[in-house]
Design a protein around this motif. Structure first.
Motif, short mmCIF file in Angstrom:
data_model
loop_
_atom_site.label_atom_id
_atom_site.label_comp_id
_atom_site.label_asym_id
_atom_site.label_seq_id
_atom_site.Cartn_x
_atom_site.Cartn_y
_atom_site.Cartn_z
N GLN A 33 0.68 -0.99 -0.15
CA GLN A 33 0.06 0.51 0.74
C GLN A 33 0.88 1.06 -0.39
OE1 GLN A 33 -2.88 0.30 2.57
NE2 GLN A 33 -3.19 2.42 3.08
N PHE A 34 1.54 0.89 0.71
CA PHE A 34 3.04 2.29 0.61
C PHE A 34 3.85 2.21 -0.24
CE2 PHE A 34 0.77 2.08 5.15
CZ PHE A 34 0.31 2.98 5.12
N GLY A 35 3.90 1.41 -1.16
CA GLY A 35 4.66 1.89 -2.25
C GLY A 35 6.12 1.07 -1.93
N ALA A 36 6.13 -0.63 -1.92
CA ALA A 36 7.40 -1.78 -1.21
C ALA A 36 7.45 -2.71 -1.77
CB ALA A 36 8.26 -0.61 0.11
N GLU A 37 8.00 -3.33 -1.91
CA GLU A 37 7.13 -4.88 -2.22
C GLU A 37 8.17 -5.56 -0.44
OE1 GLU A 37 6.23 -8.29 -3.92
OE2 GLU A 37 6.28 -6.11 -4.38
#
Length: 229
Positions: A33-37
């Motif tokens: 959701q906050f752009g990391a994997e």
């Protein structure tokens, strides 16, 4: 060997509640959701943590930009629906709790989950009225790497430590309780199956399914074994 069970202290998630799969999905979803994997190890990395530790750990591990408070709100939003609407006890758990009450065993809950989430879940599953006391890690000020919550529960139930059994699925919590002198019954859970051999070795006894509770080595449950359906 048979044991005396005067009081029982239950973990909730992964022990009474069949909720571990939900928790396994929360952290990866929030990280994405906050752009990391998320790394493949994310569930195992988060396993020893209490709910209030999730947001700081995810922020640190993945360099997430939002403040910890925003990450924590995202986590809470994802778990609320489960606890309020979907939570289910493991098969046989309610029958076991009822058998303990019939035998005069005191029952406490010791969980890392916040009270505002656990109470609706346990109320709708029928377990809450069977509990004599509820303790959360947030309220006692310590996670299960320390024995504080187990000690508080034992004190509330008024039973000797040697007769106060902790029912847990997490290896680190089992090790904490045993190191402090509590006997422990390990409860199997699908999400911690990779640790089952170590869990069994660390615990006093083990239970793979609550529907098999009659096989537990507790002398004072003899009468209810015969009476329970």
């Amino acid at each position: 060997m048979m044991y005396q069970l005067t009081a029982a202290v239950f973990d909730m998630d992964g022990t009474l509640l069949d909720s571990s799969a939900m928790w396994a999905e929360v952290s990866p979803a929030v990280v994405r959701q906050f752009g990391a994997e998320p790394r493949p190890s994310i569930y195992r990395d988060m396993l020893p943590l209490g709910m209030r530790e999730f947001a700081p750990r995810l922020k640190a591990d993945y360099g997430l930009e939002p403040p910890v408070e925003e990450i924590a709100r995202a986590i809470e939003a994802k778990v609320e629906r489960y606890y309020f609407e979907e939570a289910a006890l493991k098969p046989g758990a309610l029958a076991f709790l009822r058998a303990l009450k019939a035998a005069g065993v005191g029952i406490a809950l010791a969980t890392a989950t916040d009270r505002r989430l656990l109470e609706p879940a346990l109320a709708r599953t029928g377990a809450l009225p069977l509990l004599d006391a509820v303790f959360t890690c947030g309220e006692v000020g310590a996670g299960k790497h320390e024995p504080t919550i187990f000690r508080r529960a034992a004190e509330a139930l008024g039973a000797p430590k040697a007769e106060t059994w902790v029912f847990e699925d997490a290896l680190y919590a089992i090790e904490t309780a045993r190191a402090d002198g509590f006997p422990v019954c390990a409860v199997a859970d699908a999400q911690t199956g990779f640790q089952w051999d170590a869990i069994r070795a660390a615990a006093t006894c083990a239970l793979e399914d609550f529907r098999q509770w009659r096989q537990l080595p507790f002398a004072n449950l003899a009468a209810v074994r015969e009476a329970a359906p």
